[in-house]
Design a protein around this motif. Structure first.
Motif, PDB file in Angstrom:
ATOM      1  N   LEU A  58     -36.136 -56.165  -3.331  1.00  0.00           N
ATOM      2  CA  LEU A  58     -34.320 -56.833  -3.510  1.00  0.00           C
ATOM      3  C   LEU A  58     -33.319 -55.506  -2.345  1.00  0.00           C
ATOM      4  CD1 LEU A  58     -32.250 -59.418  -3.760  1.00  0.00           C
ATOM      5  CD2 LEU A  58     -31.775 -58.434  -5.601  1.00  0.00           C
ATOM      6  N   LEU A  59     -33.995 -54.655  -3.188  1.00  0.00           N
ATOM      7  CA  LEU A  59     -33.026 -53.473  -2.068  1.00  0.00           C
ATOM      8  C   LEU A  59     -33.088 -52.963  -0.499  1.00  0.00           C
ATOM      9  CD1 LEU A  59     -31.196 -50.845  -2.323  1.00  0.00           C
ATOM     10  CD2 LEU A  59     -33.209 -49.354  -3.318  1.00  0.00           C
ATOM     11  N   ALA A  60     -34.628 -52.851  -0.439  1.00  0.00           N
ATOM     12  CA  ALA A  60     -34.518 -53.179   0.699  1.00  0.00           C
ATOM     13  C   ALA A  60     -34.043 -54.845   1.867  1.00  0.00           C
ATOM     14  CB  ALA A  60     -36.144 -52.981   0.920  1.00  0.00           C
ATOM     15  N   VAL A  61     -34.209 -55.003   1.181  1.00  0.00           N
ATOM     16  CA  VAL A  61     -33.893 -56.242   2.199  1.00  0.00           C
ATOM     17  C   VAL A  61     -32.321 -56.652   2.505  1.00  0.00           C
ATOM     18  CG1 VAL A  61     -33.638 -59.354   1.920  1.00  0.00           C
ATOM     19  CG2 VAL A  61     -35.716 -58.015   1.535  1.00  0.00           C
ATOM     20  N   THR A  62     -31.883 -55.966   1.477  1.00  0.00           N
ATOM     21  CA  THR A  62     -30.191 -55.801   1.165  1.00  0.00           C
ATOM     22  C   THR A  62     -30.053 -54.868   2.816  1.00  0.00           C
ATOM     23  OG1 THR A  62     -29.916 -56.155  -1.044  1.00  0.00           O
ATOM     24  CG2 THR A  62     -27.869 -55.370   0.085  1.00  0.00           C
ATOM     25  N   LEU A  63     -30.467 -53.698   2.503  1.00  0.00           N
ATOM     26  CA  LEU A  63     -30.027 -52.634   3.636  1.00  0.00           C
ATOM     27  C   LEU A  63     -30.786 -52.963   4.944  1.00  0.00           C
ATOM     28  CD1 LEU A  63     -31.883 -49.344   1.544  1.00  0.00           C
ATOM     29  CD2 LEU A  63     -29.566 -50.107   1.982  1.00  0.00           C
ATOM     30  N   ASP A  64     -32.131 -54.179   4.852  1.00  0.00           N
ATOM     31  CA  ASP A  64     -32.078 -54.357   6.324  1.00  0.00           C
ATOM     32  C   ASP A  64     -31.196 -55.592   6.662  1.00  0.00           C
ATOM     33  OD1 ASP A  64     -33.662 -55.404   8.295  1.00  0.00           O
ATOM     34  OD2 ASP A  64     -34.736 -56.844   7.787  1.00  0.00           O
ATOM     35  N   VAL A  65     -30.230 -56.184   5.975  1.00  0.00           N
ATOM     36  CA  VAL A  65     -29.450 -56.840   6.118  1.00  0.00           C
ATOM     37  C   VAL A  65     -27.938 -56.237   6.701  1.00  0.00           C
ATOM     38  CG1 VAL A  65     -27.573 -58.980   5.682  1.00  0.00           C
ATOM     39  CG2 VAL A  65     -30.321 -59.047   4.761  1.00  0.00           C
ATOM     40  N   LEU A  66     -27.436 -55.220   5.860  1.00  0.00           N
ATOM     41  CA  LEU A  66     -26.571 -53.962   6.326  1.00  0.00           C
ATOM     42  C   LEU A  66     -26.453 -53.515   7.440  1.00  0.00           C
ATOM     43  CD1 LEU A  66     -25.838 -52.712   2.605  1.00  0.00           C
ATOM     44  CD2 LEU A  66     -24.560 -54.100   4.018  1.00  0.00           C
ATOM     45  N   SER A  67     -27.885 -52.782   7.763  1.00  0.00           N
ATOM     46  CA  SER A  67     -28.560 -52.363   9.049  1.00  0.00           C
ATOM     47  C   SER A  67     -28.666 -52.619  10.561  1.00  0.00           C
ATOM     48  CB  SER A  67     -29.559 -51.795   8.603  1.00  0.00           C
ATOM     49  OG  SER A  67     -30.485 -52.327   9.153  1.00  0.00           O
ATOM     50  N   ARG A  68     -28.403 -54.574   9.951  1.00  0.00           N
ATOM     51  CA  ARG A  68     -27.840 -55.797  10.974  1.00  0.00           C
ATOM     52  C   ARG A  68     -26.329 -55.857  11.444  1.00  0.00           C
ATOM     53  NH1 ARG A  68     -32.917 -57.774  14.395  1.00  0.00           N
ATOM     54  NH2 ARG A  68     -34.433 -57.276  13.073  1.00  0.00           N
ATOM     55  N   LYS A  69     -25.649 -55.925  10.628  1.00  0.00           N
ATOM     56  CA  LYS A  69     -24.525 -56.213  10.816  1.00  0.00           C
ATOM     57  C   LYS A  69     -23.976 -55.592  11.081  1.00  0.00           C
ATOM     58  CE  LYS A  69     -24.002 -59.548   6.758  1.00  0.00           C
ATOM     59  NZ  LYS A  69     -22.718 -60.074   5.558  1.00  0.00           N
ATOM     60  N   LEU A  70     -24.754 -53.675  11.053  1.00  0.00           N
ATOM     61  CA  LEU A  70     -23.087 -53.154  11.541  1.00  0.00           C
ATOM     62  C   LEU A  70     -23.820 -53.282  12.970  1.00  0.00           C
ATOM     63  CD1 LEU A  70     -24.643 -50.151   8.555  1.00  0.00           C
ATOM     64  CD2 LEU A  70     -22.127 -50.824   9.508  1.00  0.00           C
ATOM     65  N   GLY A  71     -24.784 -53.519  12.772  1.00  0.00           N
ATOM     66  CA  GLY A  71     -24.830 -53.355  14.570  1.00  0.00           C
ATOM     67  C   GLY A  71     -24.924 -54.583  15.058  1.00  0.00           C
ATOM     68  N   GLN A  72     -23.645 -55.713  14.791  1.00  0.00           N
ATOM     69  CA  GLN A  72     -22.753 -56.714  15.325  1.00  0.00           C
ATOM     70  C   GLN A  72     -21.101 -56.097  15.588  1.00  0.00           C
ATOM     71  OE1 GLN A  72     -24.062 -60.252  12.841  1.00  0.00           O
ATOM     72  NE2 GLN A  72     -25.923 -59.773  14.198  1.00  0.00           N
ATOM     73  N   GLN A  73     -21.460 -55.120  14.567  1.00  0.00           N
ATOM     74  CA  GLN A  73     -19.312 -54.542  14.757  1.00  0.00           C
ATOM     75  C   GLN A  73     -19.154 -54.019  16.232  1.00  0.00           C
ATOM     76  OE1 GLN A  73     -19.015 -52.084  11.306  1.00  0.00           O
ATOM     77  NE2 GLN A  73     -19.604 -54.224   9.779  1.00  0.00           N
TER      78      GLN A  73
END
Length: 337
Positions: free
Chosen positions: A322-337
């Motif tokens: 769950l932690l790894a998936v959450t970090l994966d989602v966050l890293s992708r959102k940061l890339g869209q900013q």
């Protein structure tokens, strides 16, 4: 002109595949891509000083023996995950089918015939899964769940749910118990396969197309690539790796049964995600999966030595995924900013 256009499209897709991971930045991305290194070092140092028996030669060998079958499944399934098809649930049935075939057929007709039969079964699994997902665009989770039940059902029907034993001092038993110093033979198989699949993913057109499909399916299709066959290829790699894992797992105890690989599907996926491969496809590596496998195996071993129950071990792995998936989602959102 057509040839030049195709080349340009492929080159454009390659740029997209290479640049996508570079757009993200920050702590989330760093932890997603490199956190497993840090966590593994911290866990190993903690265990070496505070967990009795962790550093013993017998325990290290035990970790390797238990990590290898799971690791072989995980490095193979990395191709499916990177292609954006999430996971292959049927690896549970594939490993069990392979193990039973190697012992049941091998005892009667020899290891060579058993290897051919197990390879044929693996190819059948890979083709059914790959064609259903790649050609007919079916959901990968549903398809592989179905082939899991079909495969296990057939295996239990033909085997009667029996436990198969290899002959003492037979080739399977010799391989399973053989070591070079403290390192079991199976570990060399795992490392060799990991190196080969890493080269396939990073140095071949097929590996590039698997990543490209995971990054941008539409761009890959527009490049004139037969993406259906790319997906079939990813599932075939997974199935053949599961076949090898079945051989190794059966050789470890010189026994095989239809329930032998329960939990391999999500545990392998956990190792892949913890290693830094994105569940959204397009980003990851076989070598990172290797680190993820080592981390999961060491964690299981430490929790066992500390006296924690199997249920708590499942809880710990679930939290890490769950932690790894959450970090994966966050890293992708940061890339869209």
């Amino acid at each position: 002109m057509a040839k030049e256009s195709l080349t340009e499209q492929i080159a454009l897709t390659e740029v997209v595949a290479q640049e996508a991971p570079k757009k993200t930045s920050g702590v989330g991305l760093w932890l997603t891509q490199n956190g497993v290194f840090l966590f593994l070092v911290v866990l190993a140092v903690f265990a070496a000083f505070f967990v009795n028996g962790f550093g013993s030669l017998d325990n290290v060998t035990n970790i390797l023996n238990r990590a290898v079958p799971l690791g072989i499944v995980a490095v193979g399934m990395t191709f499916v995950v990177i292609s954006g098809n999430y996971l292959d649930l049927s690896v549970v049935a594939q490993v069990a089918t392979s193990g039973v075939i190697f012992l049941a057929v091998g005892s009667e007709y020899g290891l060579g015939v058993a290897a051919l039969a197990a390879t044929g079964a693996a190819i059948l699994y890979g083709l059914v899964n790959g064609l259903a997902v790649g050609l007919f665009k079916a959901n990968a989770v549903i398809v592989t769940l179905a082939t899991t039940y079909i495969g296990l059902g057939l295996l239990r029907y033909f085997s009667g749910g029996s436990i198969f034993f290899g002959p003492p001092d037979g080739p399977m038993d010799v391989f399973g118990s053989g070591k070079v110093g403290p390192v079991p033979y199976s570990a060399f198989v795992f490392l060799g396969l990991t190196l080969v699949l890493s080269l396939v993913l990073t140095r071949t057109n097929f590996g590039f197309l698997v990543k490209s499909f995971g990054v941008n399916e539409r761009a890959t299709r527009l490049g004139g690539v037969n993406t259906d066959m790319v997906i079939v290829g990813a599932f075939l790699v997974t199935a053949l790796a599961a076949m090898i894992a079945g051989f190794v797992f059966a050789a470890f105890s010189n026994t095989a049964v239809s329930t032998m690989a329960q939990g391999f599907d999500f545990k392998a996926l956990g190792a892949i995600i913890i290693g830094g491969t994105s569940v959204f496809g397009g980003r990851g590596s076989v070598l990172r999966t290797l680190l993820g496998v080592i981390f999961v195996s060491v964690l299981d071993n430490v929790l066992t030595l500390l006296g924690f129950t199997f249920g708590f071990q499942q809880l710990a792995l679930g939290v890490l995924i769950l932690l790894a998936v959450t970090l994966d989602v966050l890293s992708r959102k940061l890339g869209q900013q």
